[in-house]
Design an enzyme around this catalytic site. Structure first.
Site, PDB file in Angstrom:
ATOM      1  N   PHE A  85       0.869  -1.175   0.000  1.00  0.00           N
ATOM      2  CA  PHE A  85       0.000   0.000   0.000  1.00  0.00           C
ATOM      3  C   PHE A  85       0.905   1.224   0.000  1.00  0.00           C
ATOM      4  CE2 PHE A  85      -4.646   0.472   1.220  1.00  0.00           C
ATOM      5  CZ  PHE A  85      -5.049  -0.608   0.474  1.00  0.00           C
TER       6      PHE A  85
ATOM      7  N   GLN B 208      -8.395  13.216   5.519  1.00  0.00           N
ATOM      8  CA  GLN B 208      -7.643  12.581   4.436  1.00  0.00           C
ATOM      9  C   GLN B 208      -8.424  12.584   3.130  1.00  0.00           C
ATOM     10  OE1 GLN B 208      -6.660   8.146   4.435  1.00  0.00           O
ATOM     11  NE2 GLN B 208      -4.639   9.089   4.504  1.00  0.00           N
TER      12      GLN B 208
ATOM     13  N   HIS C 296      -8.516  10.888  -0.497  1.00  0.00           N
ATOM     14  CA  HIS C 296      -7.973   9.731  -1.198  1.00  0.00           C
ATOM     15  C   HIS C 296      -7.716  10.167  -2.630  1.00  0.00           C
ATOM     16  CE1 HIS C 296      -7.329   5.755  -2.754  1.00  0.00           C
ATOM     17  NE2 HIS C 296      -7.432   5.242  -1.553  1.00  0.00           N
TER      18      HIS C 296
ATOM     19  N   LEU D 138     -14.732   5.084  -4.501  1.00  0.00           N
ATOM     20  CA  LEU D 138     -13.293   4.884  -4.366  1.00  0.00           C
ATOM     21  C   LEU D 138     -12.781   3.771  -5.276  1.00  0.00           C
ATOM     22  CD1 LEU D 138     -10.736   5.347  -2.412  1.00  0.00           C
ATOM     23  CD2 LEU D 138     -11.481   3.212  -1.436  1.00  0.00           C
TER      24      LEU D 138
ATOM     25  N   GLU E  59      -6.492   1.868  -3.181  1.00  0.00           N
ATOM     26  CA  GLU E  59      -5.048   2.031  -3.298  1.00  0.00           C
ATOM     27  C   GLU E  59      -4.414   0.759  -3.839  1.00  0.00           C
ATOM     28  OE1 GLU E  59      -3.846   4.512  -0.356  1.00  0.00           O
ATOM     29  OE2 GLU E  59      -1.816   3.776  -0.169  1.00  0.00           O
TER      30      GLU E  59
ATOM     31  N   ARG F 211      -0.887   9.226   0.780  1.00  0.00           N
ATOM     32  CA  ARG F 211      -2.085   9.820   0.196  1.00  0.00           C
ATOM     33  C   ARG F 211      -2.067  11.333   0.177  1.00  0.00           C
ATOM     34  NH1 ARG F 211      -6.522   5.696   2.809  1.00  0.00           N
ATOM     35  NH2 ARG F 211      -5.883   3.964   1.498  1.00  0.00           N
TER      36      ARG F 211
ATOM     37  N   HIS G  62     -12.044  11.173   2.310  1.00  0.00           N
ATOM     38  CA  HIS G  62     -12.063   9.742   2.546  1.00  0.00           C
ATOM     39  C   HIS G  62     -12.142   9.379   4.025  1.00  0.00           C
ATOM     40  CE1 HIS G  62     -11.338   5.606   1.654  1.00  0.00           C
ATOM     41  NE2 HIS G  62     -10.168   5.567   2.242  1.00  0.00           N
TER      42      HIS G  62
ATOM     43  N   ARG H 296      -3.317   9.239   7.872  1.00  0.00           N
ATOM     44  CA  ARG H 296      -3.400   7.805   8.120  1.00  0.00           C
ATOM     45  C   ARG H 296      -2.701   7.037   7.022  1.00  0.00           C
ATOM     46  NH1 ARG H 296      -7.315   3.603   6.477  1.00  0.00           N
ATOM     47  NH2 ARG H 296      -8.255   5.141   5.114  1.00  0.00           N
TER      48      ARG H 296
HETATM   49  C1  FAD Z   1     -14.584   3.537   0.347  1.00  0.00           C
HETATM   50  C2  FAD Z   1     -13.701   3.299   1.530  1.00  0.00           C
HETATM   51  C3  FAD Z   1     -12.610   2.435   1.424  1.00  0.00           C
HETATM   52  C4  FAD Z   1     -11.783   2.201   2.504  1.00  0.00           C
HETATM   53  N1  FAD Z   1     -10.732   1.340   2.364  1.00  0.00           N
HETATM   54  C5  FAD Z   1      -9.969   1.058   3.440  1.00  0.00           C
HETATM   55  C6  FAD Z   1      -8.919   0.106   3.341  1.00  0.00           C
HETATM   56  O1  FAD Z   1      -8.676  -0.472   2.296  1.00  0.00           O
HETATM   57  N2  FAD Z   1      -8.175  -0.155   4.428  1.00  0.00           N
HETATM   58  C7  FAD Z   1      -8.426   0.467   5.619  1.00  0.00           C
HETATM   59  O2  FAD Z   1      -7.743   0.166   6.580  1.00  0.00           O
HETATM   60  N3  FAD Z   1      -9.417   1.360   5.750  1.00  0.00           N
HETATM   61  C8  FAD Z   1     -10.197   1.679   4.687  1.00  0.00           C
HETATM   62  N4  FAD Z   1     -11.204   2.602   4.811  1.00  0.00           N
HETATM   63  C9  FAD Z   1     -11.493   3.192   6.124  1.00  0.00           C
HETATM   64  C10 FAD Z   1     -12.317   2.241   6.977  1.00  0.00           C
HETATM   65  O3  FAD Z   1     -13.123   1.428   6.183  1.00  0.00           O
HETATM   66  C11 FAD Z   1     -13.229   2.968   7.942  1.00  0.00           C
HETATM   67  O4  FAD Z   1     -12.488   3.896   8.649  1.00  0.00           O
HETATM   68  C12 FAD Z   1     -13.841   1.990   8.911  1.00  0.00           C
HETATM   69  O5  FAD Z   1     -14.517   0.979   8.235  1.00  0.00           O
HETATM   70  C13 FAD Z   1     -14.774   2.638   9.888  1.00  0.00           C
HETATM   71  O6  FAD Z   1     -15.371   1.626  10.685  1.00  0.00           O
HETATM   72  P1  FAD Z   1     -16.213   1.938  11.975  1.00  0.00           P
HETATM   73  O7  FAD Z   1     -16.548   0.657  12.611  1.00  0.00           O
HETATM   74  O8  FAD Z   1     -15.498   2.937  12.788  1.00  0.00           O
HETATM   75  O9  FAD Z   1     -17.506   2.667  11.409  1.00  0.00           O
HETATM   76  P2  FAD Z   1     -18.615   2.215  10.349  1.00  0.00           P
HETATM   77  O10 FAD Z   1     -18.347   0.938   9.698  1.00  0.00           O
HETATM   78  O11 FAD Z   1     -18.867   3.406   9.504  1.00  0.00           O
HETATM   79  O12 FAD Z   1     -19.865   1.959  11.262  1.00  0.00           O
HETATM   80  C14 FAD Z   1     -20.513   2.966  11.960  1.00  0.00           C
HETATM   81  C15 FAD Z   1     -21.647   2.343  12.729  1.00  0.00           C
HETATM   82  O13 FAD Z   1     -22.191   3.290  13.609  1.00  0.00           O
HETATM   83  C16 FAD Z   1     -23.581   3.293  13.499  1.00  0.00           C
HETATM   84  N5  FAD Z   1     -24.077   4.606  13.844  1.00  0.00           N
HETATM   85  C17 FAD Z   1     -23.611   5.807  13.425  1.00  0.00           C
HETATM   86  N6  FAD Z   1     -24.342   6.794  13.951  1.00  0.00           N
HETATM   87  C18 FAD Z   1     -25.278   6.207  14.744  1.00  0.00           C
HETATM   88  C19 FAD Z   1     -26.321   6.707  15.557  1.00  0.00           C
HETATM   89  N7  FAD Z   1     -26.609   8.002  15.658  1.00  0.00           N
HETATM   90  N8  FAD Z   1     -27.087   5.816  16.220  1.00  0.00           N
HETATM   91  C20 FAD Z   1     -26.853   4.490  16.111  1.00  0.00           C
HETATM   92  N9  FAD Z   1     -25.879   3.972  15.355  1.00  0.00           N
HETATM   93  C21 FAD Z   1     -25.100   4.831  14.689  1.00  0.00           C
HETATM   94  C22 FAD Z   1     -23.855   2.902  12.093  1.00  0.00           C
HETATM   95  O14 FAD Z   1     -25.127   2.349  11.978  1.00  0.00           O
HETATM   96  C23 FAD Z   1     -22.784   1.876  11.852  1.00  0.00           C
HETATM   97  O15 FAD Z   1     -23.205   0.617  12.294  1.00  0.00           O
HETATM   98  C24 FAD Z   1     -12.036   2.851   3.724  1.00  0.00           C
HETATM   99  C25 FAD Z   1     -13.116   3.719   3.842  1.00  0.00           C
HETATM  100  C26 FAD Z   1     -13.945   3.954   2.764  1.00  0.00           C
HETATM  101  C27 FAD Z   1     -15.078   4.909   2.906  1.00  0.00           C
END
Ligand code: FAD
Ligand code: SF4
Ligand code: FES
Lengths: 586, 248, 130
Positions: free
Chosen positions: A117, A231, A233, A243, A246, A288, A356, A391
């Site tokens: 990456f 960040q 992307h 997206l 990478e 990035r 991103h 990041r």
């Molecule tokens: C397109 C894309 C590609 C990516 N690729 C990579 C990668 O290759 N490698 C890497 O390491 N990272 C990557 N990332 C970053 C990474 O995916 C995210 O930072 C990570 O998945 C976030 O996970 P999380 O569990 O914190 O939140 P999320 O998976 O966003 O989950 C949030 C949760 O909170 C809940 N929630 C939010 N607000 C409320 C509320 N008010 N009440 C109740 N529930 C609520 C939602 O329902 C959901 O269940 C990528 C991100 C994106 C957008």
């Protein structure tokens, strides 16, 4: 109002929330766990992550190298004790996920494959084709079904935290299918609500990434840390912000300007590497922030390709060949075909930088604990900080696992410490107040203000003032605009009065959260008069370790702009140095 | 920029004020590259804030936005308007599920079924983390990979006439997921899952209409998975009855 | 409670009219009826043969009448439809491992056609038609 009592409430069922839930259930089957999410768990935005998850796997890699890449990538704003802990746990967590069934891509001998990456010295990204986040999320969700003690509340929208006596007491949430408020009482709450990319117009983030948890904690008095670090992307599709991972560049894809020239060599990331032989930490595998900034410079020089949706550069993967593309990047192939009408086997695809990831978030310590007793946070909504000012790609998915588990362990310890009785009377009072606030949204008098106008003006203000490059005057305008929008937001009336699955209501609550978070971003950016990682100031182009080797902390001040103060960065073994991504280094 | 005025007829239902759903028409200026979801967002943002539907990723991976578009189950974020026949576009909630509100359906039944098939690795014995990852060759991975791609969008349930007629049927996605774990070299739980799926409500309810696989946006081919499971279950039966000593 | 989920009933008797996919499926299912009837008519033929020359000629006249031929053609058409639609889905029900992947679908389908052709040939030869 229905009251649900538990030992730990988790808000958010993405990667971080699910990992925390499983860790709690494993720690003690007797714990009563409530897992709240505003969408069904498998809809969480973790599913969109494509590229992979970082963890030392190969014998030629080492914890020190991963540490160096992470801290250097973060422009020395990472807390190094947290990074060390993270890196040591990473391979264990990824292995655990393997045991739970994650379909990691494999080498011919059956061992787990790794890919490079951006910003990495050695390949260490574990991947499941280009659907890593999807598989990670579904593996965690399906595994969580094993545990009876995890009680799920799907499509239950958290609106308030309950705090009294200087401690967390639970939260309040609206069940979307009935529109009824529920009170969740618990001595410990873990926020795992994900990021806030939706405060910008062009983003890879899904509709649900509206910074709810950040706003909830912020309003409850917990500072938001390092919010100015957003960040971009470098490779998003222009119209939709979708997206292209990478991994495209990891597999050997290259970036060209309108003349077909690989322009990155002009921005300190050269010399040019041969086609199809990507060199780690060089050219397309630079970090990035640097790649997105190079785009901006090319755009200024007029070297970008104009498209209907603005200027683009070209991501060229044609030299990889069909077989490799279909094996390693099938999803990218599908996405580019469906949403850009481009067959990446045959043509280069136009791309542009898109927002991103939020490096900043709810301030936590290395134990995922916030300063508010009983409140923990993990995942993208939290800032530990291992991501510093930028990041390193693929650290985030691993962070969900490592700190999701950590938050659970800390919560268990806290709950068992015996000092945590819930103050029922105070909690009831707050819950009633929260319910009244929700009702008040429905009772607002009609007005001409619309949600769409406020939202569009917010994203526009963020893009113009707090985008890839920033400067004083523009940031001030943005901060002023946001202050006004926060005011205007209070007069938006709901047209939909129904209780059942009212998404106009949830959008309004989300808008309020986004505005608070956006203001924290703009004000933090205004105050940081230096350039570091993803925060680039045209009027302060140098990094200033003297004054700003510090975390920004934004404190909520009600209707006023946040108050800023600073916290020292934890440095254990790596003093700030130069970030070198030219091919000339060792 | 090429814009077209297109009429959308959308099934609306508000249980608080209505006893049954009705169609409502909206005229939307559509951009050339729009998907149906873009048009819905346009309606919600500028024409009618009271329209409700689920969506999040806009990239065909979260599985939220399944609906009936001109009578076909589709992901609205992947249903390009330019690919649909000219004329009015009809949008309804997924067939075979109760309507909660507007385009939002009730998913409880599917969530229960998903849980019932034990969709997780059931190992022979817990492997310690220190032992590292299991070995799994690319060939072993390919055995189940296709069936692990399901995004739970439920288009297959909306397409399956058997599910419509016999709601007890476990259904395509949950069965494909069962097959996915059965085929995983790390899993030893097939026997436990057979109790649920080798039943009348399980694979034997399927009459191989094949509609599920035709509408699946992720090429999971649940119909294929179910036929393979039928063959395997039949083989089990013969082995058990012809070679009783093999029964454990 | 304000919820009141609305259940759309599936039409019990006409559900398969809802789209072409279901109609195609129903055709495939209905084809069994014709194949069954054809088998029955063969059985009747056997019985007639055992009953003597007269009955047999009667039977032959029956199946070579315009209605008889029409029926045979229909049955043949349905038999082909049934076989072809089944052959086309076989690769999904039987996955044959090969290397890291599987034997490609078209190969499996072709194999079915080849076997079909060979078996038909053998029968035609045995019957002295060829
Ligand atoms: C397109 C894309 C590609 C990516 N690729 C990579 C990668 O290759 N490698 C890497 O390491 N990272 C990557 N990332 C970053 C990474 O995916 C995210 O930072 C990570 O998945 C976030 O996970 P999380 O569990 O914190 O939140 P999320 O998976 O966003 O989950 C949030 C949760 O909170 C809940 N929630 C939010 N607000 C409320 C509320 N008010 N009440 C109740 N529930 C609520 C939602 O329902 C959901 O269940 C990528 C991100 C994106 C957008
Ligand atoms: S099998 Fe296909 S159609 Fe069915 S839920 Fe999964 S992805 Fe959707
Ligand atoms: S919005 Fe996520 S699948 Fe369509």
């Amino acid at each position: 109002m229905e009251t649900i009592e538990s030992d730990v409430v988790i808000v958010g069922a993405g990667g971080a929330g699910l990992r925390a839930a499983i860790a709690l259930a494993e720690a003690d089957p007797g714990l009563r766990i409530s897992l709240l999410s505003k969408v069904y768990p498998m809809r969480s935005h973790t599913c969109a992550a494509e590229g992979g998850a970082a963890g030392v796997a190969r014998s030629d890699d080492s914890m020190d190298l991963h540490f160096g890449d992470t801290v250097g990538g973060g422009d020395w704003l990472c807390d190094q004790d947290a990074v060390e802990f993270f890196i040591n746990e990473a391979p264990k967590e990824l292995t655990r996920l393997e045991h739970w069934g994650c379909p990691w891509s494999r080498e011919t001998d059956g061992s787990v494959g790794v890919r490079p990456f951006g910003g990495m010295k050695i390949k260490r990204t574990w991947f499941a084709a280009d659907k890593t986040g999807f598989h990670l999320l579904h593996t965690l969700f399906q595994t969580s079904l094993k545990f009876e003690s995890i009680r799920r509340f799907d499509e239950v929208f958290t609106t308030d935290l309950l705090v009294s006596d200087g401690r967390i007491q639970g939260c309040c949430a609206v069940e979307m299918r009935t529109g009824e408020m529920k009170q969740f009482l618990a001595p410990a709450v873990i926020l795992c609500t994900g990021g806030a990319g939706r405060i910008f117009p062009f983003t890879t983030n899904g509709a649900i990434k509206t910074g709810d948890g950040m706003a909830l904690a912020y309003r409850a008095g917990v500072p938001l840390k390092d919010m100015e670090f957003v960040q971009y992307h470098p490779t998003g599709l222009p119209a939709t912000g979708i997206l292209l991972t990478e991994g495209c560049r990891g597999e050997g894809g290259v970036l060209r300007n309108k003349d077909g020239y690989r322009y990155l060599q002009d921005y300190g990331m050269g010399p040019e590497t041969p086609l199809g032989e990507p060199v780690l930490k060089t050219m397309e595998l630079g970090p990035r922030d640097r790649l997105s900034q190079a785009f901006w410079q090319e755009q200024k020089k007029g070297n970008t390709v104009p498209t209907k949706w603005g200027d683009c550069v070209l991501l060229d993967m044609t030299h990889l060949g069909e077989a490799r593309i279909l094996e390693r990047l099938p999803f990218v192939h599908e996405l580019a075909h469906a949403y850009a009408g481009v067959d990446i086997v045959k043509e280069a695809v136009p791309i542009r930088p898109v927002v991103h990831y939020m490096m900043g978030g709810i301030h936590t310590d290395i134990n995922a604990a916030t300063p508010l007793p009983g409140l923990f946070a993990a995942g993208e909504c939290a800032c530990v900080s291992i991501n510093g000012a930028n990041r390193l790609g693929s650290n985030s998915l691993t962070e969900l696992l490592v700190f999701g588990k950590r938050a659970a362990e800390s919560a268990v310890k806290y709950v068992r410490s015996g000092t945590t009785k819930v103050d029922r009377a105070a909690a009831d009072q707050q819950a009633n107040a929260a319910e009244a606030r929700v009702q008040a949204l429905f009772d607002r008098p009609e007005s001409t203000e619309t949600m769409t106008a406020v939202r569009n003006e917010m994203t526009h203000a963020m893009e113009t003032g707090a985008g890839i490059y920033r400067e004083e005057a523009m940031l001030k305008d943005t901060a002023d605009a946001l202050a006004k929008l926060r005011q205007r937001q209070t007069s938006i009336a709901l047209r939909d009065k129904s209780k059942v699955f009212n998404t106009e209501f949830t959008q309004l609550v989300e808008l309020g959260c986004m505005l608070d978070v956006a203001q924290a971003v703009a004000v933090s950016a205004l105050a940081r008069k230096e350039s570091r990682g993803s925060h680039q100031r045209l009027d302060h182009v140098e990094r200033d370790d003297e004054t700003f080797l510090k975390h920004s902390m934004a404190h909520y001040q009600g209707e006023d702009a946040p108050r800023m103060d600073y916290l020292d960065v934890v440095i254990t073994k790596s003093r700030p140095g130069v970030r070198d991504y030219s091919g000339a280094k060792s | 920029m090429s814009q077209r005025q297109i009429t959308f007829e959308i099934l609306r239902y508000d249980p608080e004020t209505e006893t049954e759903p009705r169609f409502q028409a909206y005229c939307v200026p559509c951009e050339e590259e729009w998907v149906v979801l873009d048009a819905l967002n346009y309606i919600k943002d500028t024409l009618d804030g009271t329209l409700n539907y689920r969506w999040s990723c806009h990239m065909a991976v979260c599985g939220s936005c399944g609906m009936m578009i001109n009578g076909e189950p589709m992901l609205s974020c992947k249903a390009f308007i330019r690919d649909l026949p000219a004329g009015t576009i009809k949008v309804e909630p997924l067939y075979h599920f109760p309507i909660e509100r507007d385009l939002v359906v009730v998913l409880d039944d599917f969530m229960d079924k998903l849980e019932s098939v034990k969709p997780y690795v059931i190992p022979k014995k817990q492997r310690p983390i220190e032992d590292g990852p299991y070995k799994q060759t690319p060939k072993q991975l390919h055995q189940y990979q296709q069936y692990s791609m399901c995004i739970n969008c439920l288009l297959c349930y909306a397409a399956c006439p058997q599910y419509g007629l016999t709601p007890e049927f476990i259904g395509p996605a949950a069965l494909a997921l069962t097959h996915r774990y059965n085929l995983d070299s790390r899993d030893k739980g097939r026997r436990q899952r057979q109790e649920v799926v080798a039943t009348h409500e399980g694979v034997w309810e399927c009459s191989f209409v094949g509609a599920c696989s035709e509408v699946c946006p992720k090429d999971v081919d649940p119909a294929g998975a179910i036929q393979q499971m039928k063959i395997a279950s039949t083989a089990d039966w013969y082995l058990e009855h012809l070679m009783p000593w093999r029964r454990s | 409670m304000s919820r009141n989920p609305y259940v759309r009933e599936v039409p019990r008797t006409t559900w398969y009219m809802r789209n072409n996919r279901y109609i195609r499926y129903m055709l495939r299912e209905v084809s069994c009826v014709f194949i069954g009837l054809y088998a029955a008519s063969l059985t009747v033929g056997l019985v007639r043969l055992a009953q003597g020359d007269n009955e047999w000629t009667h039977y032959l006249n029956g199946i070579s009448s315009p209605t008889g031929i029409l029926f045979s053609l229909l049955a043949f058409g349905f038999a082909c439809y049934h076989s072809i639609t089944w052959f086309n889905v076989t690769p999904r029900a039987m996955r044959i491992p090969k290397g890291d992947g599987f034997v490609p679908g078209p190969a499996i389908v072709s194999a079915h056609y080849i076997i079909w052709a060979v078996v038909s040939l053998v029968f035609l030869l045995m019957m002295g038609v060829l």
